[in-house]
Design a protein around this motif. Structure first.
Motif, short mmCIF file in Angstrom:
data_model
loop_
_atom_site.label_atom_id
_atom_site.label_comp_id
_atom_site.label_asym_id
_atom_site.label_seq_id
_atom_site.Cartn_x
_atom_site.Cartn_y
_atom_site.Cartn_z
N MET A 90 109.14 118.66 149.46
CA MET A 90 107.89 118.05 149.09
C MET A 90 108.17 116.63 148.56
SD MET A 90 105.14 119.70 146.60
CE MET A 90 103.68 118.90 146.18
N LEU A 91 107.39 115.69 149.02
CA LEU A 91 107.57 114.31 148.58
C LEU A 91 106.99 114.11 147.19
CD1 LEU A 91 106.57 112.42 151.84
CD2 LEU A 91 108.86 112.78 150.93
N LYS A 92 107.70 113.32 146.41
CA LYS A 92 107.20 113.00 145.07
C LYS A 92 106.62 111.59 145.10
CE LYS A 92 109.77 115.90 142.08
NZ LYS A 92 109.91 116.06 140.67
N ARG A 93 105.53 111.43 144.37
CA ARG A 93 104.92 110.11 144.27
C ARG A 93 105.72 109.26 143.31
NH1 ARG A 93 98.76 110.44 142.84
NH2 ARG A 93 99.20 108.25 142.59
N ARG A 94 105.85 107.99 143.67
CA ARG A 94 106.48 107.06 142.74
C ARG A 94 105.40 106.63 141.75
NH1 ARG A 94 108.81 102.32 145.91
NH2 ARG A 94 106.82 102.53 146.91
N ARG A 95 105.59 106.93 140.50
CA ARG A 95 104.59 106.60 139.49
C ARG A 95 105.19 105.60 138.51
NH1 ARG A 95 100.59 111.30 138.58
NH2 ARG A 95 100.87 112.44 140.50
N PHE A 96 104.34 104.74 138.03
CA PHE A 96 104.77 103.80 137.01
C PHE A 96 103.59 103.46 136.12
CE2 PHE A 96 103.44 101.41 140.66
CZ PHE A 96 102.68 100.38 140.15
N LYS A 97 103.89 103.10 134.90
CA LYS A 97 102.84 102.74 133.95
C LYS A 97 102.49 101.28 134.15
CE LYS A 97 102.27 105.44 130.03
NZ LYS A 97 101.02 105.40 129.57
N GLN A 98 101.21 100.99 134.14
CA GLN A 98 100.75 99.61 134.23
C GLN A 98 101.04 98.91 132.90
OE1 GLN A 98 99.56 97.96 136.77
NE2 GLN A 98 99.46 99.68 138.17
N GLN A 99 101.50 97.67 132.99
CA GLN A 99 101.78 96.90 131.79
C GLN A 99 100.51 96.33 131.18
OE1 GLN A 99 104.84 96.77 130.42
NE2 GLN A 99 105.50 98.13 132.06
N LEU A 100 99.54 96.01 132.04
CA LEU A 100 98.28 95.43 131.59
C LEU A 100 97.14 96.42 131.84
CD1 LEU A 100 98.67 91.88 133.15
CD2 LEU A 100 99.03 92.52 130.77
N THR A 101 96.08 96.28 131.06
CA THR A 101 94.93 97.15 131.25
C THR A 101 94.19 96.74 132.53
OG1 THR A 101 93.45 95.71 130.02
CG2 THR A 101 94.65 97.40 128.76
N LEU A 102 93.33 97.62 133.00
CA LEU A 102 92.54 97.32 134.18
C LEU A 102 91.70 96.07 133.95
CD1 LEU A 102 91.39 98.07 136.97
CD2 LEU A 102 89.72 99.48 135.79
N GLN A 103 91.12 95.96 132.77
CA GLN A 103 90.29 94.81 132.43
C GLN A 103 91.10 93.51 132.54
OE1 GLN A 103 87.11 95.08 131.76
NE2 GLN A 103 86.84 92.91 131.46
N ASP A 104 92.31 93.51 132.00
CA ASP A 104 93.15 92.32 132.05
C ASP A 104 93.55 91.97 133.49
OD1 ASP A 104 93.03 92.10 129.31
OD2 ASP A 104 94.94 93.12 128.98
N ARG A 105 93.88 93.00 134.27
CA ARG A 105 94.27 92.76 135.66
C ARG A 105 93.11 92.21 136.48
NH1 ARG A 105 96.02 98.10 137.62
NH2 ARG A 105 95.23 98.90 135.67
#
Length: 66
Positions: free
Chosen positions: A1-16
């Motif tokens: 089963m493939l695993k998703r590459r996950r990462f935490k966003q450094q900036l909030t959605l609003q900032d992006r």
């Protein structure tokens, strides 16, 4: 089963979204009037609306239906 590459966003959605709107507007200001510039401005407007919707959804004044 493939695993998703996950990462935490450094900036909030609003900032992006705000940064993206600014970037698109700067790009559009460098282009002459035409369809490419209109497309960039349309995308900037859509991102700005998404930013406002995000503010509205996250506001403390928004009440759940009763």
């Amino acid at each position: 089963m493939l695993k998703r590459r996950r990462f935490k966003q450094q900036l909030t959605l609003q900032d992006r979204l705000t940064a993206w709107v600014t970037q698109l507007q700067e790009q559009a200001s460098k282009l002459p009037a035409g369809p490419e510039r209109d497309a960039l401005l349309r995308r900037a407007r859509q991102a700005d609306v998404a930013s406002h919707l995000h503010d509205w959804v996250k506001s403390s004044e928004l009440q759940p239906p009763k």
